[in-house]
Structure formats: C-alpha cells, structure tokens
Design an enzyme around this catalytic site. Structure first.
Site, PDB file in Angstrom:
ATOM      1  N   GLU A 128      -6.360  20.206 -10.790  1.00  0.00           N
ATOM      2  CA  GLU A 128      -6.288  20.609  -9.373  1.00  0.00           C
ATOM      3  C   GLU A 128      -6.607  22.098  -9.224  1.00  0.00           C
ATOM      4  O   GLU A 128      -7.291  22.517  -8.293  1.00  0.00           O
ATOM      5  CB  GLU A 128      -4.885  20.340  -8.813  1.00  0.00           C
ATOM      6  CG  GLU A 128      -4.598  18.898  -8.490  1.00  0.00           C
ATOM      7  CD  GLU A 128      -5.280  18.444  -7.196  1.00  0.00           C
ATOM      8  OE1 GLU A 128      -6.516  18.422  -7.144  1.00  0.00           O
ATOM      9  OE2 GLU A 128      -4.564  18.084  -6.256  1.00  0.00           O
ATOM     10  N   THR A 181      -9.400  22.206   1.058  1.00  0.00           N
ATOM     11  CA  THR A 181      -7.973  22.489   0.888  1.00  0.00           C
ATOM     12  C   THR A 181      -7.705  23.989   0.973  1.00  0.00           C
ATOM     13  O   THR A 181      -6.735  24.431   1.592  1.00  0.00           O
ATOM     14  CB  THR A 181      -7.487  21.940  -0.478  1.00  0.00           C
ATOM     15  OG1 THR A 181      -7.691  20.527  -0.466  1.00  0.00           O
ATOM     16  CG2 THR A 181      -6.027  22.227  -0.720  1.00  0.00           C
TER      17      THR A 181
HETATM   18  N1  HSE Z   1       0.065  19.614  -0.420  1.00  0.00           N
HETATM   19  C1  HSE Z   1      -1.305  20.022  -0.443  1.00  0.00           C
HETATM   20  C2  HSE Z   1      -1.664  20.668   0.875  1.00  0.00           C
HETATM   21  C3  HSE Z   1      -2.160  18.812  -0.663  1.00  0.00           C
HETATM   22  O1  HSE Z   1      -1.265  20.132   1.902  1.00  0.00           O
HETATM   23  O2  HSE Z   1      -2.327  21.718   0.882  1.00  0.00           O
HETATM   24  C4  HSE Z   1      -3.594  19.136  -0.820  1.00  0.00           C
HETATM   25  O3  HSE Z   1      -3.920  19.229  -2.165  1.00  0.00           O
END
Ligand code: HSE
Length: 309
Positions: A128, A181
C-alpha cells in the site's frame, strides 16, 4: 506446491464511522493472480490484464510485496506473477490493496505458510505504501482476514476479525471517475471538534456491537461519518443524491467506500438490496456520468484459492 491461482477480493474501507480502522471484504469483485515458482531467484511480472499498471517490480504493489517476502524468508526460489484486475484502480474498492494482499497471501502459500495473517497484513501494508504513499491497513486486513475487520492498533499492529451478520448485503456504485487516495487524504481535516469525535467513536463501538449481536438497527444508527465524508463528498459527483436514494429504498446506511469515488450502501436482505440497486441506478442514470453498479454479500473468508498444483 509450484503453482497457485487465487482470488483476492475488493474491499470497502472505513465503513462510514471507522476511518482507517474498519473495513470489509466483498464477495463478487476482485483480482485473480497466479504465482509460479521459478528456479531463478527474485520476482517477475509476466502479464497484467484489466488495468494499465507498471511491470517495474519495485513500483508495482504486488511484486514489491513478493520481493520483500522472498528476501526476508531467504527463499531459494523465485516467483513469476500474473495479475488480472477485476476492477479499476482509483475506484475506492481497495484496488492496490487487493494486489498487495493477494501477493502476500500467494507468496506465503509458496513459502509453505511461513507467515501469520497479521504478518501478511504487515507485508501487504508495505505494498500500500508503494502504491499510494501510506501504509494503511484497513483494506489489506479486510482482504486477508475476510469479513469485517477492526484495526484496533497500528503500533503495534493489532487486527480484530468481526462477525458478519448473514443477511447483510452491499450495493456499491462506482462512478467512472478516478479519485486518487493521496488527493482524498489531502482534503481531510487536520483536527476535528471534540463533540464530533465523541459521536464518531461512539458509532464505531455501536457498529462493532451491532455486528456481534446481529442488531441491524444498531448497525444502521452507527453508519455515520463526521470525519471523512463531509470533506470528501465534494470529490464525488451527486454523492448526496445517491446516499438519499439508498436510504429512501431502505438501506441501513450509505457512505464513501474508502477514499472514493465508489459509494456503498449496506442493506438487510436481498429484497431491500434489489430496491436500493434500482433506486441508485435510476438516480445515477439521470446524471449522464458512466457508472458500474453491483450487489454482493460480505465475503466472510477473504482470499480464495482457485487452483493449485
Ligand atoms: N482508509 C483509507 C482512506 C482507505 O480512507 O484514505 C484508502 O486506502
């Protein structure tokens, strides 16, 4: 074992109230990956279909994870990888997580199940980080453990697997736009008012309790997000209309899947899920924006082995 084909599921992170700390796995959408043992050490990607991703082994989330695992395990063999993406990167359904978690799971099988699920989650978090710059655990843990997960702690990493009430269904719409993201994290508030924090952590407790007790009303009441949703919903065209159309059709709750743009709705039973699907479909068709829409069960087991030899 010299060859393995697996299914690595898409995942919904955050689940409204649990920003960066809750997630669940989806049943019908995901990636297929193959792993072939080679005499030559190291990792190689031989084919990627379904998305335009890098073959650079240090930059691809899947190969970066496999490379790290083979090195740490001091393996005397290498692995050739193929990746078939079953859903789009940048969808908010944990695309990089499916690759990273699938890679960790698959490599571990060829390493004779050397690592625990918690260790696999740590390896997948590295993937990730390679893919999006943050070592977030919610999507990868949901893909590896299956069902619902709670990331109770990041340091040290502690994952709690939660039960899945059997009538729970998810309807998810993926508007065909990409939200990175990284960009979706940049719009988040740096601080939140104490009164909102109180509501947020009470709802996490409510959701966890509702999952344990099959209390759909409690689950519904707890699907509230005062942290990420208010900041991120502006990145998703017609978010409020979709959420309202899901709630009007009887959904328990609706929110942004991970960092978006996918919007998910949790429903009790197939009949309501069908109504929610229909309402969202009608709502989004009017917008002129292309979209994908699906209904799925929550996937209680996570990774699946399709074939091995
Ligand atoms: N929890 C993370 C976010 C998930 O909302 O940014 C995305 O990888």
């Amino acid at each position: 074992m010299d060859y393995l084909k697996i299914f690595s599921p898409a995942t919904v992170a955050n689940v409204s109230c649990g920003f960066d700390s809750m997630g669940f796995a989806v049943d019908d959408i995901g990636d297929e990956m193959t792993f072939t043992k080679t005499k030559e050490k190291g990792v190689k990607i031989t084919n990627i279909t379904g998305a335009d991703l890098t073959y650079n082994v240090d930059k691809n989330a899947a190969s970066a994870v496999v490379k790290k695992m083979l090195l740490e395990a001091n393996a005397n063999f290498g692995i050739e990888l193929t990746i078939h993406k079953g859903f789009s990167p940048g969808s908010g359904l944990g695309s990089s997580a499916a690759s990273a978690a699938g890679a960790a799971f698959g490599a571990n099988q060829l390493l004779g199940n050397k690592y625990s699920e918690l260790e696999l989650t740590k390896f997948a978090m590295f993937g990730e980080e390679v893919a999006c710059g943050s070592a977030i655990a919610d999507n990868v843990a949901a893909a590896i453990y299956g069902g619902f997960v709670l990331v109770r702690s990041y340091q040290p990493l502690e994952i709690v697997k939660l039960p899945v009430p059997t009538a729970l269904r998810v309807v998810a719409i993926h508007p065909q736009i990409e939200v990175k993201t990284k960009d979706a994290r940049e719009v988040l508030p740096k601080e939140i008012p104490l009164k909102n924090a109180i509501i947020q952590w009470a709802n996490v407790g409510g959701l966890v309790s509702g999952l344990f007790t099959n209390d759909y009303t409690l689950i519904s009441n707890s699907l509230v997000d005062l942290v990420a949703e208010p900041a991120r919903k502006n990145l998703i065209p017609h978010f409020d209309n979709v959420k309202n159309s899901a709630l009007n059709a009887g959904a328990l709750g609706a929110g942004i899947s991970g960092s978006g743009p996918t919007i998910f709705a949790l429903c009790k039973g197939d009949e309501i899920a069908q109504k929610v699907y229909k309402n969202i479909n009608e709502t989004y068709q009017k917008t002129g924006i292309d979209f994908e829409l699906f209904i799925s069960k929550v996937n209680p087991e996570g990774m699946k082995i399709i074939y091995k030899q």
